[in-house]
Design an enzyme around this catalytic site. Structure first.
Site, PDB file in Angstrom:
ATOM      1  N   ASP A  32       4.195  12.763  -5.919  1.00 27.12           N
ATOM      2  CA  ASP A  32       4.832  11.714  -6.443  1.00 27.12           C
ATOM      3  C   ASP A  32       6.354  12.226  -6.792  1.00 27.12           C
ATOM      4  O   ASP A  32       6.935  13.058  -6.539  1.00 27.12           O
ATOM      5  CB  ASP A  32       4.016  10.991  -7.673  1.00 27.12           C
ATOM      6  CG  ASP A  32       4.388   9.553  -8.017  1.00 27.12           C
ATOM      7  OD1 ASP A  32       5.431   9.120  -8.346  1.00 27.12           O
ATOM      8  OD2 ASP A  32       3.504   8.930  -7.657  1.00 27.12           O
ATOM      9  N   HIS A  85       7.573   8.005 -12.977  1.00 28.08           N
ATOM     10  CA  HIS A  85       6.397   7.398 -12.110  1.00 28.08           C
ATOM     11  C   HIS A  85       4.965   8.258 -11.964  1.00 28.08           C
ATOM     12  O   HIS A  85       4.097   7.892 -12.069  1.00 28.08           O
ATOM     13  CB  HIS A  85       7.130   6.804 -10.674  1.00 28.08           C
ATOM     14  CG  HIS A  85       5.966   5.926 -10.033  1.00 28.08           C
ATOM     15  ND1 HIS A  85       5.151   6.477  -8.938  1.00 28.08           N
ATOM     16  CD2 HIS A  85       5.983   4.762  -9.803  1.00 28.08           C
ATOM     17  CE1 HIS A  85       4.593   5.658  -8.148  1.00 28.08           C
ATOM     18  NE2 HIS A  85       4.943   4.443  -8.778  1.00 28.08           N
ATOM     19  N   ASN A 187       4.236  -3.183  -2.570  1.00 33.00           N
ATOM     20  CA  ASN A 187       4.623  -4.182  -3.569  1.00 33.00           C
ATOM     21  C   ASN A 187       5.497  -5.105  -2.961  1.00 33.00           C
ATOM     22  O   ASN A 187       6.397  -5.852  -3.687  1.00 33.00           O
ATOM     23  CB  ASN A 187       5.293  -3.566  -4.750  1.00 33.00           C
ATOM     24  CG  ASN A 187       4.282  -2.505  -5.401  1.00 33.00           C
ATOM     25  OD1 ASN A 187       2.978  -2.623  -5.405  1.00 33.00           O
ATOM     26  ND2 ASN A 187       4.840  -1.506  -6.077  1.00 33.00           N
ATOM     27  N   SER A 267       0.997   0.875  -6.852  1.00 39.56           N
ATOM     28  CA  SER A 267       1.079   2.185  -7.348  1.00 39.56           C
ATOM     29  C   SER A 267       0.127   2.647  -8.478  1.00 39.56           C
ATOM     30  O   SER A 267      -0.374   3.757  -8.475  1.00 39.56           O
ATOM     31  CB  SER A 267       2.376   2.732  -7.750  1.00 39.56           C
ATOM     32  OG  SER A 267       3.214   2.773  -6.783  1.00 39.56           O
TER      33      SER A 267
END
Length: 560
Positions: A32, A85, A187, A267
């Site tokens: 990530d 994130h 998304n 996520s």
């Protein structure tokens, strides 16, 4: 803040934790933006990782690949904050738990391998991601190093259009090495079959559901979706608690403060599944990617236990895959395929645990299931309010109907509970409803007290009293330059508190995520709404750390 993590109850984690909370010998690689290594809720939860962002231009740390996976932030400037994130994802997987602070993690005794592949504005390349996948799996990579122990699970809460052979080959090699690879479906509310790495053969691709176990409005879908998990919905408040239905986890702020926040997305769904796989690997270290695939499909020869709750049409579908991951069943199934004899003690599970019927709906259903062994017997089901009725009032596994009767009730907000008593113990769910129209937009909610409060203690420093005759305008004079939070609410019962059940209550800019106002000069234009709440809305103080889990929630007391 565990009480705000509704998403864990949705997949049965409280019941699963009675069996295992993970093991330090099980490693989940989080590929990530990196992870905020100094976050107090992640202290002691990580093994060594690596930074594979090769572009100096987008790296945000001034160099190319290096052994430091700390997240320096990904803000592109222009007043846009960093996401941190990877820190949020890591907290969902394995935040420290039962440590009197912060949030819980799915597999809190597992360990996180932080691997950084995304830099400024979340930019990254397939090549860098492939190198991180290879490192996680204990395979040769551009760092020239290998981890002391490869990852058992790889979480990739990232993706985009287009695929490359270099990433696909890395995924195949990692799977062959034994890593179970979990990906986010995306998304864009479109086909997940065109989003990679989720569409690569061999990964476990995860779509997102909301608190009602419906497909989240943003979630991708398609033939590549294998399973679903809670991803939240920041635009909804289905349980009527005054907080957005996001997934709560760890983050960091650009000013260096460690924090907590609600996010939503596939996520956020992805690490729920990765964490459950880590719990399964704890009870069955030999479980292979092929084993997990068969358990998802319900075709494993060694167990009949299903590790998902089937949603949508029967069997696999394009929205939910095989279904919603069921943590206690997943652990039980993983144990059974080792040949061990599972406990024959029943374990009661009731879903959902919060029902909000608003002002129109009169009924809802809940599902009672046995996520243990033996036979579950429900000896009684009772409501604590006369306006709630339940049918049937005893039985076993199956569907139970909850009905409310508003006849004769005054306008207002109502909250009650239903308790299921079984041969495994009790489970209580909350039922909320509204009678009449109690949410006012731009109307008259009576006198409202606007408080400027200390951001940590919530002690009121200044107060203005306003009402509809002033169009609810407010002001404060001679305020010391300092940091504050801003709240407003009624005090209908005159007890001095503005956040009681049934009060009109709000915070700036929204009550679920109040901002700290750094007041150094005159400030105007602050506007926010107050609404009657279905239950008591306590401020969460998500910016605070080291708040004891059993401490009473802070209250907002007006000045007299």
């Amino acid at each position: 803040f565990y009480g705000y993590q509704w998403h864990y109850r949705l997949i049965g984690l409280p019941e699963a934790w009675n069996t295992t909370t993970g093991s330090s010998s099980v490693i989940v690689a989080v590929i990530d933006t990196g992870v905020a290594l100094g976050h107090p809720d992640l202290a002691g939860q990580m093994v060594a990782g690596y930074d594979f962002v090769s572009s100096v231009t987008t790296s945000m740390d001034g160099n190319g690949i290096d052994p430091d996976p700390d997240d320096p932030g990904d803000s592109p400037g222009y007043g846009i904050s960093s996401s941190f994130h990877g820190t949020h994802v890591a907290g969902t997987v394995a935040a420290r738990t039962n440590n009197t602070t912060g949030v819980a993690g799915v597999a809190w005794n597992a360990r996180i391998m932080p691997l950084r592949v995304l830099g400024r504005a979340g930019e990254g390349t397939d090549y860098d991601i492939a190198q991180a996948v290879r490192y996680a799996a204990g395979l040769s990579n551009d760092s020239g190093t290998l981890p002391a122990q490869r990852a058992d699970v790889i979480n990739m809460s990232l993706g985009g259009p287009g695929s490359s052979s270099v990433l696909a080959n890395a995924v195949v090699a990692a799977r062959q090495a034994g890593a179970i690879i979990v990906t986010a479906a995306g998304n864009e509310s479109t086909s997940a079959d065109n989003s990679f790495p989720g569409a690569i053969t061999g990964v476990v691709n995860v779509s997102a559901v909301d608190q009602a176990r419906s497909l989240a409005p943003y979630s991708n879908f398609g033939s590549t979706v294998a399973v679903c998990a809670p991803g939240g919905d920041l635009n909804a408040d289905r349980d009527g608690d005054g907080l957005s239905d996001g997934v709560l986890s760890t983050i960091k702020k650009d000013d260096g403060r460690y924090n907590y926040a609600f996010y939503d997305g596939t996520s956020m769904a992805c690490p729920h599944v990765a964490g459950v796989v880590a719990l399964m690997k704890t009870v069955n270290p030999a479980m292979t990617p092929a084993d997990f695939d068969q358990l998802l499909a319900g075709t494993h020869a060694e167990t009949s236990v299903r590790i998902v709750d089937d949603l949508g049409i029967s069997g696999r579908d394009t929205y939910f895959g095989y279904g919603l991951i069921n943590a206690p069943n997943a652990i039980r199934a993983a144990s059974e395929i080792t040949g061990s004899t599972a406990s024959d003690e029943p374990v009661l599970r009731v879903v959902p645990q919060d029902i909000s019927l608003g002002s129109i709906l009169t009924s809802a259903s809940v599902t009672v299931s046995n996520v243990g062994g033996g036979t579950l017997s429900v000896t009684s089901v009772t409501a604590n309010k006369t306006w709630i009725s339940v049918s049937p009032t005893s039985g076993g596994e199956g569907t139970y109907g909850i009905t409310v009767d508003r006849t004769g009730l005054a306008d207002g907000v109502y909250s009650g509970s239903v308790t299921f008593v079984s041969n495994d113990g009790d489970a209580t769910i909350t039922v909320r409803m509204t009678v009449g129209s109690v949410t006012t937009t731009g109307g008259d909610v009576g006198t409202v007290y606007v408080l400027l409060v200390d951001p940590s203690t919530l002690e009121a420093y200044a107060q203005d009293e306003t009402d509809a005759s002033r169009n609810y305008q407010f002001s404060f004079d001679d305020v010391y330059a300092d940091e504050y939070r801003l709240y407003a609410g009624s005090d209908l019962n005159d007890d001095g508190y503005i956040d009681d059940e049934g009060e009109a209550f709000g915070g700036y800019p929204v009550v679920s995520q109040t901002e700290i106002l750094d007041i150094a000069a005159d400030l105007d234009g602050l506007s926010f709404s107050v609404n009657y709440r279905i239950n008591i809305q306590k401020p969460t103080l998500l910016g605070a750390i080291n708040v004891p889990a059993d401490a009473p929630a802070p209250r907002l007391k007006r000045l007299r």
